[in-house]
Design a protein around this motif. Structure first.
Motif, PDB file in Angstrom:
ATOM      1  N   VAL A 129       0.440  -1.087  -0.014  1.00  0.00           N
ATOM      2  CA  VAL A 129       0.078  -0.351  -0.294  1.00  0.00           C
ATOM      3  C   VAL A 129       0.679   1.128   0.168  1.00  0.00           C
ATOM      4  O   VAL A 129       2.242   0.872   1.101  1.00  0.00           O
ATOM      5  CB  VAL A 129      -0.683  -0.464   1.032  1.00  0.00           C
ATOM      6  CG1 VAL A 129      -1.698   1.691   1.549  1.00  0.00           C
ATOM      7  CG2 VAL A 129      -1.640  -1.341   1.426  1.00  0.00           C
ATOM      8  N   VAL A 130       0.766   2.279  -0.820  1.00  0.00           N
ATOM      9  CA  VAL A 130       1.525   3.391  -1.265  1.00  0.00           C
ATOM     10  C   VAL A 130       0.224   5.409  -0.622  1.00  0.00           C
ATOM     11  O   VAL A 130      -0.122   4.009  -0.808  1.00  0.00           O
ATOM     12  CB  VAL A 130       2.117   3.393  -2.747  1.00  0.00           C
ATOM     13  CG1 VAL A 130       2.856   4.870  -2.677  1.00  0.00           C
ATOM     14  CG2 VAL A 130       2.949   1.803  -3.396  1.00  0.00           C
ATOM     15  N   ASP A 131       0.841   5.044  -0.064  1.00  0.00           N
ATOM     16  CA  ASP A 131       1.113   6.697   0.104  1.00  0.00           C
ATOM     17  C   ASP A 131       0.882   7.438  -0.543  1.00  0.00           C
ATOM     18  O   ASP A 131       1.946   8.235  -0.828  1.00  0.00           O
ATOM     19  CB  ASP A 131       1.417   7.073   1.838  1.00  0.00           C
ATOM     20  CG  ASP A 131       0.781   8.445   2.461  1.00  0.00           C
ATOM     21  OD1 ASP A 131       0.328   9.015   1.230  1.00  0.00           O
ATOM     22  OD2 ASP A 131       1.018   8.781   3.554  1.00  0.00           O
ATOM     23  N   GLY A 132      -0.311   7.906  -1.617  1.00  0.00           N
ATOM     24  CA  GLY A 132      -0.393   9.241  -2.320  1.00  0.00           C
ATOM     25  C   GLY A 132      -0.378  10.138  -2.013  1.00  0.00           C
ATOM     26  O   GLY A 132      -0.896  10.925  -3.197  1.00  0.00           O
ATOM     27  N   GLY A 133       0.022  10.697  -0.863  1.00  0.00           N
ATOM     28  CA  GLY A 133      -0.308  11.986  -0.676  1.00  0.00           C
ATOM     29  C   GLY A 133      -1.872  12.374  -0.184  1.00  0.00           C
ATOM     30  O   GLY A 133      -3.101  11.583  -0.429  1.00  0.00           O
ATOM     31  N   PRO A 134      -2.034  13.406  -0.104  1.00  0.00           N
ATOM     32  CA  PRO A 134      -3.499  13.819   0.442  1.00  0.00           C
ATOM     33  C   PRO A 134      -4.399  13.894  -0.486  1.00  0.00           C
ATOM     34  O   PRO A 134      -5.634  13.514  -0.582  1.00  0.00           O
ATOM     35  CB  PRO A 134      -3.767  15.719   0.504  1.00  0.00           C
ATOM     36  CG  PRO A 134      -1.985  16.152   0.624  1.00  0.00           C
ATOM     37  CD  PRO A 134      -1.347  14.952  -0.118  1.00  0.00           C
ATOM     38  N   ARG A 135      -3.935  13.423  -1.835  1.00  0.00           N
ATOM     39  CA  ARG A 135      -5.113  13.526  -3.081  1.00  0.00           C
ATOM     40  C   ARG A 135      -4.453  12.769  -4.148  1.00  0.00           C
ATOM     41  O   ARG A 135      -3.660  13.139  -4.743  1.00  0.00           O
ATOM     42  CB  ARG A 135      -5.247  14.708  -3.682  1.00  0.00           C
ATOM     43  CG  ARG A 135      -6.571  14.397  -4.699  1.00  0.00           C
ATOM     44  CD  ARG A 135      -7.127  15.223  -5.155  1.00  0.00           C
ATOM     45  NE  ARG A 135      -7.670  15.140  -7.206  1.00  0.00           N
ATOM     46  CZ  ARG A 135      -7.658  15.918  -7.440  1.00  0.00           C
ATOM     47  NH1 ARG A 135      -6.542  17.523  -7.556  1.00  0.00           N
ATOM     48  NH2 ARG A 135      -7.413  15.000  -9.275  1.00  0.00           N
ATOM     49  N   VAL A 136      -4.399  11.588  -4.618  1.00  0.00           N
ATOM     50  CA  VAL A 136      -3.675  10.110  -5.484  1.00  0.00           C
ATOM     51  C   VAL A 136      -3.941  11.450  -6.801  1.00  0.00           C
ATOM     52  O   VAL A 136      -5.040  11.315  -7.038  1.00  0.00           O
ATOM     53  CB  VAL A 136      -4.006   8.382  -5.635  1.00  0.00           C
ATOM     54  CG1 VAL A 136      -3.063   7.903  -6.249  1.00  0.00           C
ATOM     55  CG2 VAL A 136      -4.309   8.726  -4.065  1.00  0.00           C
ATOM     56  N   ARG A 137      -2.631  11.704  -7.360  1.00  0.00           N
ATOM     57  CA  ARG A 137      -2.469  11.786  -8.736  1.00  0.00           C
ATOM     58  C   ARG A 137      -2.027  10.512 -10.003  1.00  0.00           C
ATOM     59  O   ARG A 137      -0.925  10.948  -9.546  1.00  0.00           O
ATOM     60  CB  ARG A 137      -2.302  13.351  -8.567  1.00  0.00           C
ATOM     61  CG  ARG A 137      -2.538  14.103  -7.981  1.00  0.00           C
ATOM     62  CD  ARG A 137      -1.919  16.131  -7.870  1.00  0.00           C
ATOM     63  NE  ARG A 137      -2.540  17.089  -7.210  1.00  0.00           N
ATOM     64  CZ  ARG A 137      -3.325  17.547  -7.340  1.00  0.00           C
ATOM     65  NH1 ARG A 137      -3.759  17.203  -9.015  1.00  0.00           N
ATOM     66  NH2 ARG A 137      -3.894  18.000  -6.629  1.00  0.00           N
ATOM     67  N   LEU A 138      -2.762  10.723 -11.049  1.00  0.00           N
ATOM     68  CA  LEU A 138      -1.941  10.379 -11.447  1.00  0.00           C
ATOM     69  C   LEU A 138      -0.805  10.239 -12.108  1.00  0.00           C
ATOM     70  O   LEU A 138       0.153   9.079 -12.008  1.00  0.00           O
ATOM     71  CB  LEU A 138      -3.350   9.861 -12.889  1.00  0.00           C
ATOM     72  CG  LEU A 138      -3.549   8.715 -12.771  1.00  0.00           C
ATOM     73  CD1 LEU A 138      -3.801   7.573 -12.469  1.00  0.00           C
ATOM     74  CD2 LEU A 138      -4.685   9.257 -11.660  1.00  0.00           C
ATOM     75  N   GLY A 139      -0.237  11.909 -12.287  1.00  0.00           N
ATOM     76  CA  GLY A 139       1.410  12.369 -12.865  1.00  0.00           C
ATOM     77  C   GLY A 139       2.296  11.390 -11.873  1.00  0.00           C
ATOM     78  O   GLY A 139       2.819  10.544 -12.016  1.00  0.00           O
TER      79      GLY A 139
END
Ligand SMILES: NC(=O)c1ccc[n+]([C@@H]2O[C@H](COP(=O)([O-])OP(=O)(O)OC[C@H]3O[C@@H](n4cnc5c(N)ncnc54)[C@H](OP(=O)(O)O)[C@@H]3O)[C@@H](O)[C@H]2O)c1
Length: 237
Positions: A129-139
């Motif tokens: 499970v990877v923390d994608g930050g406040p909002r997961v951005r595809l870039g």
């Protein structure tokens, strides 16, 4: 900007642009010959990405099926089947879904910081499970996958995910299969949602191939100057 993989979107839709019916039953929009073509495309990729709704609704295994293609991958020094990747905001993923249980490759789940603990507990031992930050951005997901060795990424849906890759200008190629029937129900999921797409009436996408495959047709579009005319062959890697 960091490097990102070559991104190929793969879609099958009805004549009226739907990815599925509105019922719980999965709608097959392709035929055996096209499923085999998709298997070949998969075998030429390093990772396959789908959204969490596709994992929940379709329960796909997302593996290379053909034993010959799996052998060819191994002979080329690659794992038999690509890495699997999904995205979730809510973390509602079943560890018993085929996405997680089929195949011995690592499975990666990107989610926002707020969901990491829940998703991590639920998917303990079955996924990274990877923390994608406040909002997961595809870039950022694409760049992170590149850092993990992914050079060619196949995106297999659904519409929410395709919409983001397209509107964010992250797609290099679109392989669109059109099935010869209508769904005719606006409750069903369309190929894409609303958004500002780089390809519009004044900036048309480049059609590079049309191929009838039994009763469906494959339309291939080059969406960036990174488009690779032909690919696959594991020998070329
Ligand atoms: N015909 C085809 O080629 C094809 C292929 C694949 C799927 N489908 C169909 O498409 C339908 C599903 O499409 P869909 O558009 O509803 O869903 P989807 O794109 O498969 O998944 C959407 C979900 O993915 C997660 N997600 C997407 N972007 C995210 C982001 N930036 N950050 C965090 N999470 C993110 C969210 O999961 P959470 O809800 O967990 O937060 C979101 O609800 C299904 O009916 C399936 O059968 C058809």
């Amino acid at each position: 900007m960091r490097d990102r993989p070559y991104v190929l979107l793969s879609v099958s839709m009805s004549l009226d642009g739907y990815l599925d019916s509105a019922s719980d039953e999965r709608l097959l929009l392709s035929n055996d010959a096209d499923f085999d073509r998709v298997d070949e495309v998969r075998s030429g990729c390093d990772a396959i990405l789908v959204g969490a709704t596709t994992v929940r609704n379709d329960n796909p295994a997302l593996m290379v099926r053909s034993p010959r293609r799996r052998r060819l991958r191994r002979a080329a020094g690659l794992p038999a089947t690509p890495l699997k990747v999904t995205l979730t905001a809510g973390g509602d993923l079943d560890p018993c879904a085929r996405f997680f249980t089929r195949g011995d490759r690592e499975k990666i789940v990107y989610c926002p910081t707020s969901t990491v603990a829940t998703a991590g507990a639920r998917l303990d031992n079955v996924a990274t499970v990877v923390d994608g930050g406040p909002r997961v951005r595809l870039g950022e997901v694409s760049e992170d996958l590149y850092d993990r060795g992914v050079r060619r990424l196949m995106v297999e849906g659904g519409g929410t995910v395709h919409t983001q890759f397209l509107t964010e200008g992250l797609a290099d190629e679109l392989q669109l299969v059109v099935a010869p029937f209508f769904v005719g129900d606006s409750r069903a999921r369309r190929f894409v949602g609303d958004g500002r797409f780089p390809w519009c009436a004044d900036h048309r996408a480049k059609l590079v191939e049309t191929r009838p495959i039994g009763d469906v047709v494959l339309l291939r579009y080059a969406l960036s100057d990174r488009f690779e005319e032909s690919r696959p062959a594991m020998e070329a890697r």
